[in-house]
Design a protein around this motif. Structure first.
Motif, short mmCIF file in Angstrom:
data_model
loop_
_atom_site.label_atom_id
_atom_site.label_comp_id
_atom_site.label_asym_id
_atom_site.label_seq_id
_atom_site.Cartn_x
_atom_site.Cartn_y
_atom_site.Cartn_z
N ARG A 144 4.68 5.22 45.56
CA ARG A 144 4.99 6.29 45.99
C ARG A 144 5.58 5.63 47.86
N LYS A 145 5.23 4.72 47.73
CA LYS A 145 5.87 4.31 49.24
C LYS A 145 6.92 2.84 49.13
N SER A 146 7.59 2.84 47.49
CA SER A 146 8.40 2.20 47.59
C SER A 146 9.38 2.71 48.58
N PRO A 147 10.32 1.93 48.45
CA PRO A 147 11.63 2.66 49.54
C PRO A 147 12.98 2.72 48.63
N VAL A 148 12.84 2.42 46.86
CA VAL A 148 13.67 2.69 46.20
C VAL A 148 13.37 3.46 44.99
N GLY A 149 14.08 3.86 44.52
CA GLY A 149 13.67 4.09 42.86
C GLY A 149 13.86 2.74 41.86
N LEU A 150 11.75 3.21 41.26
CA LEU A 150 11.28 2.19 41.01
C LEU A 150 11.48 2.59 39.28
N VAL A 151 11.58 2.20 38.30
CA VAL A 151 11.08 2.41 36.95
C VAL A 151 10.85 0.94 36.15
N LEU A 152 8.72 1.81 35.66
CA LEU A 152 8.28 0.00 34.72
C LEU A 152 8.63 0.70 33.40
N ARG A 153 9.43 -0.57 32.90
CA ARG A 153 9.69 -0.59 31.81
C ARG A 153 8.95 -1.54 30.71
N ARG A 154 8.12 -0.85 29.45
CA ARG A 154 8.30 -2.26 28.04
C ARG A 154 8.98 -2.50 27.74
N PRO A 155 8.88 -4.17 27.36
CA PRO A 155 9.79 -4.88 27.06
C PRO A 155 10.52 -3.21 25.27
N ASP A 156 9.92 -3.30 24.83
CA ASP A 156 10.08 -2.10 23.43
C ASP A 156 10.62 -0.88 24.27
N GLY A 157 11.35 -0.76 25.62
CA GLY A 157 11.93 0.50 26.25
C GLY A 157 10.87 1.51 26.58
N ARG A 158 9.54 1.49 26.05
CA ARG A 158 8.57 2.90 27.20
C ARG A 158 8.86 2.46 28.41
N THR A 159 9.35 3.90 29.15
CA THR A 159 9.73 3.41 30.90
C THR A 159 8.54 4.63 31.31
N ALA A 160 8.02 4.25 32.46
CA ALA A 160 7.42 5.14 33.81
C ALA A 160 7.78 4.76 35.38
N VAL A 161 8.27 5.99 35.78
CA VAL A 161 8.81 6.07 37.11
C VAL A 161 7.81 6.70 37.36
#
Length: 210
Positions: A144-161
């Motif tokens: 929530r405090k990130s100053p930039v957009g942040l996407v977390l991505r697994r090697p298999d392509g699944r992501t969480a914003v």
């Protein structure tokens, strides 16, 4: 206690024991003794543990934690291994699984990775999926405090914003590594960052976590 939480609890206790009471951790200002005291207070002193989330209670939490840190180290380790008292919410299997699996995983790595010669854990697909499930639920809170957009991505392509915004930095790694990154251990996490150079630098310096 649930399988994952119990395993991580015992692993954390073993790592703390092996490191000794005065070893460094990734938690700024905390030696292993302080980290052990934190774990015990969180489970056994609800009257003080509220300071983790309620700022006016933070002073009381610090005092109680100092008192526990002064106890014999072996006693703290015994209390961690024993687990929470029967009337603690953490004694309930569902709460233990939900709250302690990630907590103990993160703190185990706080101990392990503070050593320059640390040995990475062998990948465990089942455990990785369990960590990913929790990360998906917590991502927005942690980022929530990130100053930039942040996407977390697994090697298999699944992501969480973790945070919506621009520019966007994509962080790729195994679920455990992504959790470490999202909990503010950015420099200790084995991940790859993709994005604008300045945005990547901001993501690495961001105040992430609870």
């Amino acid at each position: 206690m649930s399988t994952h939480a119990k395993r991580e609890r015992l692993l954390l206790a073993d790592l703390l024991e092996g490191a000794g009471p005065d070893a460094p951790t990734l938690c700024e200002g905390w030696a292993t003794r302080d980290l052990a005291a934190h774990v015990v207070v969180r489970e056994r002193r609800a009257d003080a543990a509220g300071g983790l989330v309620v700022k006016p209670l933070a002073g009381r939490l610090e005092r109680v934690q100092r008192e526990f840190a002064a106890k014999p180290y072996d006693e703290l380790l015994r209390l961690i291994r024993t687990g929470p008292p029967r009337l603690s919410p953490y004694a309930l299997k569902q709460i233990d699984e939900a709250a302690n699996t990630v907590e103990f995983y993160i703190h185990a790595e706080d101990v392990r990775r503070a050593r320059p010669d640390f040995t990475p854990r062998e990948p465990d697909p089942v455990f990785a999926d369990a960590l990913w499930s929790r990360l998906e639920k917590m991502a927005r809170l942690l980022g929530r405090k990130s100053p930039v957009g942040l996407v977390l991505r697994r090697p298999d392509g699944r992501t969480a914003v973790a945070h919506r915004g621009a520019p966007v930095v994509t962080v790729t790694g195994e679920p455990g590594e992504l959790l470490l990154f999202a909990f503010g251990r950015q420099t200790a996490a084995d991940v790859e960052l993709d994005g604008d150079k300045d945005a990547v630098a901001k993501a690495l310096d961001a105040q992430l976590g609870l």
